[in-house]
Every structure is written in C-alpha cells, then in structure tokens.
Design an enzyme around this catalytic site. Sequence first.
Site, PDB file in Angstrom:
ATOM      1  CE1 TYR A 147      -3.568   2.634   0.372  1.00 40.32           C
ATOM      2  CE2 TYR A 147      -2.126   3.553   2.055  1.00 40.32           C
ATOM      3  CZ  TYR A 147      -3.208   3.672   1.200  1.00 40.32           C
ATOM      4  OH  TYR A 147      -3.923   4.843   1.175  1.00 40.32           O
ATOM      5  CG  ASP A 248       5.850   4.260   1.236  1.00 36.46           C
ATOM      6  OD1 ASP A 248       5.971   4.987   2.230  1.00 36.46           O
ATOM      7  OD2 ASP A 248       4.758   4.056   0.665  1.00 36.46           O
ATOM      8  CE  LYS A 277       0.647   6.807   7.030  1.00 32.19           C
ATOM      9  NZ  LYS A 277      -0.756   7.038   7.350  1.00 32.19           N
TER      10      LYS A 277
HETATM   11  C1  LIG Z   1       3.278   3.131   3.461  1.00 31.30           C
HETATM   12  C2  LIG Z   1       2.379   4.268   3.095  1.00 31.30           C
HETATM   13  N1  LIG Z   1       2.665   4.990   1.999  1.00 31.30           N
HETATM   14  C3  LIG Z   1       1.905   6.041   1.625  1.00 31.30           C
HETATM   15  C4  LIG Z   1       0.787   6.397   2.353  1.00 31.30           C
HETATM   16  C5  LIG Z   1      -0.060   7.567   1.912  1.00 31.30           C
HETATM   17  O1  LIG Z   1       0.131   8.651   2.747  1.00 31.30           O
HETATM   18  P1  LIG Z   1      -0.962   9.840   2.794  1.00 31.30           P
HETATM   19  O2  LIG Z   1      -2.186   9.264   3.404  1.00 31.30           O
HETATM   20  O3  LIG Z   1      -0.302  10.904   3.627  1.00 31.30           O
HETATM   21  O4  LIG Z   1      -1.174  10.280   1.380  1.00 31.30           O
HETATM   22  C6  LIG Z   1       0.446   5.665   3.484  1.00 31.30           C
HETATM   23  C7  LIG Z   1      -0.762   6.000   4.265  1.00 31.30           C
HETATM   24  O5  LIG Z   1      -1.266   5.261   5.044  1.00 31.30           O
HETATM   25  C8  LIG Z   1       1.257   4.561   3.870  1.00 31.30           C
HETATM   26  O6  LIG Z   1       0.974   3.822   4.948  1.00 31.30           O
END
Ligand SMILES: Cc1ncc(COP(=O)(O)O)c(C=O)c1O
Length: 432
Positions: A147, A248, A277
Amino acid sequence: MTNYLKILESDRQYVWHPYSAMNTRQTIYPVQSAHGVFIKLADGRQLIDGMSSWWSAIHGYNHPVINQAISEQLQNMSHIMFGGLTHQPAVDLAKQLVELTPPSLQTVFFVDSGSVAVEVAMKMAIQYWYAKNQPKKNKLLSIRRAYHGDTFGAMSVSDPVNGMHSLFSDALIPQFIADAPRCQFDQPCLESDISPLALQLKNNHQKIAAVILEPIVQGAGGMHFYSPDYLKQVRSLCDQYDVLLILDEIATGFGRTGKLFACHHANIEPDILCLGKALTGGYMTLAATLTNFDIAQTISHGEPGLFMHGPTFMANPLACSAALASLKLLLDSPWQQRIKQIEKSLKSGLAPCKKSPQVKDVRVLGAIGVIEMHNRFDLLTLQPQFVEAGVWIRPFNRLIYLMPPYIIKMDELNILTHAITTIVSNLSQESL
Ligand SMILES: Cc1ncc(COP(=O)(O)O)c(C=O)c1O
C-alpha cells in the site's frame, strides 16, 4: 439540540470521511480537543488514543513544544511559495533529514502528503532513466499486499486485488508485481520468498525503473512484518539488474519499528526514500522524498534540465517548523527505550488473544501490535465497543491493531490492550 448532535447532523449531510460513504449508519464521533494521549469527545467522554492518528502523532496531541514552534513561525509567515524563494525552516529541516537518513541520501523534495511523496519518487526514478537515455525503463515493480497511497501512481503500485484499489484497476498504469515474501520478521529469507521478485527483475529489468517497497512492515495491506534478510536481497538484486530501489517509510519512519528508519534493520540504503506521517509529529500534513547525489545530478543535467514537479504548498513553513520541533523532541527523548517498553507491554498485554479461536495471529514489532482474526468483523458493532471501553482503536478488515503515541504510560497502554483482549474474547464467546 446539543452541539454534539448539531455537528453530527451537518457532518452526515455534507462531509465525506476516509474510505466511507455518505449518509451511512457508521458512527462518527465529534472531537472537542486532544491532549497527550487523550482524545476528548464533544460529549465530554475521554478516550485513550491507540492509533496516533494513523502512525503520525508520536508525541501525543497538543504538545507545548510543537505548539510554540508553530506559533513562533506564524509571526513570520504561515506560507510562502517555494518557487524562487526559500526559508530557514525548510533549509534546516532538509539538512536534518539528510543527516538522519542513510548517508547516500543527500537531497530533499518536500511535498504535502505521503501519496504525493510516492508520486514524486516514481517520477524521479522514471526521469532518472530518461536522462540516461533509457526512456523504456519507466515501469515500477512492487509486491502484493503493498500500500503506497491513494493517488493514481501510488494506487498503480499498491496490491491490485487485495488492496483498496481493485475498482480502478482498468484505469491504472500497468506495473509489474511480485508475490510478497512469506518469511516473518525473525525468520531467514528463503529462496521461495525472494524468487518471485528475482524472476520479475530477470525477465523485465530493461523496462523497470525502480522497485518500490514498504520496508519491513506492509501496513495498510495487512500489517505483515517481513524479514530484513528479504530487504537485503532486494537491494542486491536491484544492484545486479541496474534498477533503483524506492523505500516508502511513510508509515515506518521515525522510530515506529524500534529503529529510526525500518531500513536500518537490514543495514541497506535506498536510492529514493519517502517520508511523511510522523514527520511533523502528526501536527500537519508534510512529506518528503529524498534521493542520492547521482539521481539528483543526473536529473538536473539531463533533458529537460529540471525535475517536473512543484506543489503549491511545497515546504510549508508552519509544517517544516512543526517537523523540526518534533524531530528535536524525538531525538532528545529516550525513544528507543520507550519503544522497547511499549513492545514488551504489547507482547504481554495482547498474548491472551492467542487463545481465542477467532484469532489467527498476534504479532508485535516495536510500537505496533496486531491481532489478525480469521474472518472480517463488523466495524459498525466493534467500533462503539472500543469507545465504550474508553479507547480509540480503529480496526479494519480482519485486523485490530495498536500503534500508540510513544509518550504513552504503561498503565494507559494496559487499558488499550485490556480493551482488545476483552472485546476479542467476547467476540469469540458470541460466535460459539
Ligand atoms: C506506506 C504508506 N505509503 C503512503 C501512504 C499515503 O500517505 P498519505 O495518506 O499521507 O497520502 C500511506 C498512508 O497510510 C502509507 O501507509
């Protein structure tokens, strides 16, 4: 009508919530304020926070130090465009991120959300190969259960079936995908774990710009913890096949897994790193994409001579000030000790769930505790039970999980784990 009900009525009429429909029976709780680990609802009830507002509020809410940093910055400016202008908070934050992250990462591109940080990472990888006269290397390789966010590029590298985006699959850019590893965090990575990704690289490396992975923890795709050994092997395969590695760390960054960044478990360095985050301590939205000197120079000196991205709220000064204050708080605190303590309490507090017939697995890593059930449950009935127990826990799919703020006290954490064990055990009895 009380204020609580008025908010609810207007909310139901006008407002979308994440992953929800309008006018549903889903219970929504108006929040009055939040301090430390406590969320105060508009009807006066107080909940202990087990979610850190989705991995972000690591110091709890309304922290005086971050409040002060923001209000000082507010006296200077809340925002200023970043095209042709710069400012102290952005420069200081970029420098600090470069110092904290693996040494090869030397440059920082600020954006406004995690999903956009992923978009930028993907564009950087593609533009890198374009600048090196290899424009056909423009696909990404990801793994199942991944994700990476909700925007189109991020969706294209998230799990196509299991993930939340199968509905859009015909509209998404086709990418390469490999089976996820089965090896758990404390297990070695077997040939069968790495071979699906190795095979994709062997067959398609001429078309692949980068592999993208959530290091160690696959979050929203099922809260799986995999072996650092796998990450090491992915790094060497990327080197072998001349493919970039994007990590990520939007969810895992800033201590959550027990290391400052999850890639430290494997002692490897990505070519591109996404952060978000907890970057601002959950105060406001800010994310960043870091990359190494080679990629930065190649993009900057290749065609068209600049990197093609630039959001309006890039490097927002308030958000950068919050991030600087949050990082100082984190680094000045005994965060490793705290995470170890949280890990220990999560392990002991959640262990009784293992006995429940409805529970498939209980796993803990750092300040993340996960109960995986055999079957999906009804959020509509479960969510109010947690609120009645005085805790804020938001389960999804087959998962009930905790990722509390790092400042949580052990008696508060016990209330969270006790609420879970009680509710899970009631669920098991109801189904007998
Ligand atoms: C691993 C990961 N990447 C990207 C995102 C997306 O981040 P945002 O919700 O700030 O767009 C999330 C959100 O939960 C995530 O857990």
